[in-house]
Design a protein around this motif. Structure first.
Motif, PDB file in Angstrom:
ATOM      1  N   PRO A   1     -49.413  -6.634 -15.624  1.00 28.00           N
ATOM      2  CA  PRO A   1     -49.587  -5.397 -14.840  1.00 28.00           C
ATOM      3  C   PRO A   1     -48.629  -5.333 -13.676  1.00 28.00           C
ATOM      4  O   PRO A   1     -47.991  -6.126 -13.513  1.00 28.00           O
ATOM      5  CB  PRO A   1     -51.021  -5.340 -14.269  1.00 28.00           C
ATOM      6  CG  PRO A   1     -51.771  -6.376 -14.945  1.00 28.00           C
ATOM      7  CD  PRO A   1     -50.882  -7.348 -15.288  1.00 28.00           C
ATOM      8  N   GLY A   2     -48.290  -3.970 -13.372  1.00 24.79           N
ATOM      9  CA  GLY A   2     -47.570  -3.753 -12.137  1.00 24.79           C
ATOM     10  C   GLY A   2     -48.299  -3.874 -10.744  1.00 24.79           C
ATOM     11  O   GLY A   2     -49.279  -4.755 -11.010  1.00 24.79           O
ATOM     12  N   PRO A   3     -47.748  -3.630  -9.823  1.00 23.91           N
ATOM     13  CA  PRO A   3     -46.356  -2.946  -9.545  1.00 23.91           C
ATOM     14  C   PRO A   3     -45.389  -3.663 -10.157  1.00 23.91           C
ATOM     15  O   PRO A   3     -45.372  -4.926  -9.886  1.00 23.91           O
ATOM     16  CB  PRO A   3     -46.561  -2.656  -8.192  1.00 23.91           C
ATOM     17  CG  PRO A   3     -47.417  -3.452  -7.536  1.00 23.91           C
ATOM     18  CD  PRO A   3     -48.392  -3.943  -8.522  1.00 23.91           C
ATOM     19  N   GLY A   4     -44.320  -2.826 -10.390  1.00 25.10           N
ATOM     20  CA  GLY A   4     -42.829  -3.352 -10.465  1.00 25.10           C
ATOM     21  C   GLY A   4     -42.270  -3.371  -9.204  1.00 25.10           C
ATOM     22  O   GLY A   4     -42.753  -2.718  -8.340  1.00 25.10           O
TER      23      GLY A   4
ATOM     24  N   ASP B   1     -48.559   0.802 -11.356  1.00 32.43           N
ATOM     25  CA  ASP B   1     -49.840   0.477 -11.311  1.00 32.43           C
ATOM     26  C   ASP B   1     -50.761   1.587 -10.582  1.00 32.43           C
ATOM     27  O   ASP B   1     -51.429   1.546  -9.573  1.00 32.43           O
ATOM     28  CB  ASP B   1     -50.058  -0.595 -10.182  1.00 32.43           C
ATOM     29  CG  ASP B   1     -51.394  -1.318 -10.320  1.00 32.43           C
ATOM     30  OD1 ASP B   1     -51.983  -1.183 -11.314  1.00 32.43           O
ATOM     31  OD2 ASP B   1     -51.906  -1.951  -9.121  1.00 32.43           O
ATOM     32  N   SER B   2     -50.237   2.724 -11.177  1.00 29.12           N
ATOM     33  CA  SER B   2     -51.044   4.068 -10.565  1.00 29.12           C
ATOM     34  C   SER B   2     -52.262   4.486 -11.315  1.00 29.12           C
ATOM     35  O   SER B   2     -52.860   5.479 -10.743  1.00 29.12           O
ATOM     36  CB  SER B   2     -49.800   5.178 -11.087  1.00 29.12           C
ATOM     37  OG  SER B   2     -49.913   5.336 -12.314  1.00 29.12           O
TER      38      SER B   2
ATOM     39  N   ILE C   1     -44.898   3.446 -19.669  1.00 31.40           N
ATOM     40  CA  ILE C   1     -44.337   2.233 -18.608  1.00 31.40           C
ATOM     41  C   ILE C   1     -44.179   2.552 -17.080  1.00 31.40           C
ATOM     42  O   ILE C   1     -44.542   1.754 -16.291  1.00 31.40           O
ATOM     43  CB  ILE C   1     -42.634   2.087 -19.117  1.00 31.40           C
ATOM     44  CG1 ILE C   1     -41.970   1.095 -18.177  1.00 31.40           C
ATOM     45  CG2 ILE C   1     -41.907   3.612 -18.977  1.00 31.40           C
ATOM     46  CD1 ILE C   1     -42.523  -0.242 -18.370  1.00 31.40           C
ATOM     47  N   ASN C   2     -44.213   3.987 -16.814  1.00 31.55           N
ATOM     48  CA  ASN C   2     -44.318   4.355 -15.369  1.00 31.55           C
ATOM     49  C   ASN C   2     -45.597   4.193 -14.796  1.00 31.55           C
ATOM     50  O   ASN C   2     -45.942   3.788 -13.742  1.00 31.55           O
ATOM     51  CB  ASN C   2     -43.983   5.705 -15.092  1.00 31.55           C
ATOM     52  CG  ASN C   2     -42.471   5.891 -15.128  1.00 31.55           C
ATOM     53  OD1 ASN C   2     -41.996   6.891 -15.469  1.00 31.55           O
ATOM     54  ND2 ASN C   2     -41.602   4.898 -14.888  1.00 31.55           N
TER      55      ASN C   2
END
Length: 389
Positions: free
Chosen positions: A279-282, A237-238, A231-232
């Protein structure tokens, strides 16, 4: 009242105890990591003593623990205060909400901040059952604390569980975000059911397949290990898929350098509607500012998946495939996170902020993990525990 020095023998679940002007600050990551990569989010998460507790045997019927909490307050999105839980012989007896302490106040719209200093907090636990007993004082999972003083009306003796050590790593959900009390986070619930000694490396916002976390796990004594990833990596979005899969292989390889035969469970993300296909980012949902519940949103686009961006569905598929390619490791197991909390659960137990489970859902996840892992034929079942304890 007797004042007992808070020595390392009394503290379970911490990597180190830092001496401060007030007392001792527990850390869940060693100084080498904190020095080499002083990321503010990581430093805040590892210093919040999720899973850390004082453990001792005593006949005392009154206990007093003085702590100095430190936290971050986001105006318009502040969360409830942390608490200190007291368990006697494994049963929750009392929970004390923190007051006072120091905090950094942040205005979310501008990023401006100010520091506010307050008094230390004293948790008073009384009356306790008479006679000899094992006492656990669980420190807050969501606020940093300095341990100032421990007082009792009878002597205290360090207690060692004699149980297998379960080392777990995960995100803010494993850290305990949105759970009301430190003994109510899902890893603590599962550990009590399973009869194991929890060492929690759930690190809010920081389960990013970092090599240094794998190295800490490699070097930490453990009988049972689990890693919950996904989740992180999505909500920051790493990574792209090309980087994520080799990174997880390397993470597991590093753990295996120190624990070649230890039962190890790889867990994929639980259901989270905002990131299942986006997708992220959140980000914080601006429409929820000023309401009773600030929520999160996914700020990416589903079209990014074609370019390698990660969603939770993509990660589950990738981890399943990864496991098939590591079939030579007979002590490596895979658990689909949706078995702990799936789409159907979101109907009855919605995530209040669209990202983190509430207290009841933490309990549900903990019970389901215990049923999966600690059953007789589970990866942490009696055969596995008996072989490594």
């Amino acid at each position: 009242m007797i004042t007992t020095a808070i020595a390392p023998a009394l503290v379970h679940g911490a990597a180190e105890l830092e001496t401060t002007a007030r007392g001792l600050r527990p850390h869940r990551l060693p100084a080498a990591v904190r020095t080499r990569f002083p990321d503010p989010q990581l430093l805040m998460a590892e210093a919040q003593p999720s899973g850390v507790r004082l453990v001792f045997s005593t006949t005392a019927e009154r206990l007093e623990l003085v702590t100095h909490p430190t936290r971050v307050v986001y105006l318009g999105a502040d969360r409830p205060r942390g608490s200190v839980d007291l368990l006697v012989d494994g049963e929750l007896m009392q929970s004390d909400s923190l007051t006072g302490g120091s905090y950094t106040e942040v205005i979310m719209s501008t990023g401006a901040s100010r520091q506010v200093e307050g008094p230390s907090h004293t948790s008073i636990f009384s009356p306790l059952p008479a006679g000899s007993k094992v006492v656990e004082i669980w420190l807050p999972h969501n606020e940093t604390v300095e341990l100032v003083e421990l007082r009792s009306d009878a002597p205290l003796e360090p207690h060692r569980y004699g149980m297998p050590v379960w080392l777990h790593h995960g995100s803010s959900i494993s850290h305990g975000s949105n759970a009301a009390t430190p003994s109510g986070i899902w890893p603590a619930v599962a550990a009590r059911i399973g009869g194991v000694d929890l060492r929690n490396l759930g690190l809010g916002g920081s389960a990013l397949v970092d090599p240094f976390t794998a190295q800490v796990m490699r070097d930490t004594p453990a009988d049972l290990i689990s890693v919950k990833l996904g989740i992180n990596v999505v909500n920051m979005d790493s990574m792209r898929l090309r980087a994520f899969v080799p990174a997880v292989h390397g993470f597991l390889d590093t753990i295996r350098d120190g624990h070649p035969d230890t039962p190890l469970v790889l867990i994929s993300p639980i259901f989270c509607g905002i990131h299942e296909d986006t997708p992220g980012p959140g980000a914080f949902d601006p429409a929820s500012f000023g309401t009773d519940q600030v929520k999160f949103i996914a700020a990416g686009s589903p079209e990014g998946v074609a370019a390698g961006q990660l969603t939770l569905r993509v990660i589950r598929d990738a981890l399943q495939s990864l496991m098939e390619r590591r079939s030579e490791d007979g002590n490596l197991y895979y658990l689909d996170g949706t078995a702990l909390y799936g789409a159907e659960d979101a109907e009855d137990h919605p995530l209040p902020d669209a990202l983190h489970p509430d207290t009841a859902t933490h309990r549900l996840i903990g019970e389901r993990f215990a049923q999966y892992a600690f059953a007789g034929e589970g990866p942490f079942g009696q055969d596995a525990k008996g072989a490594v304890a």
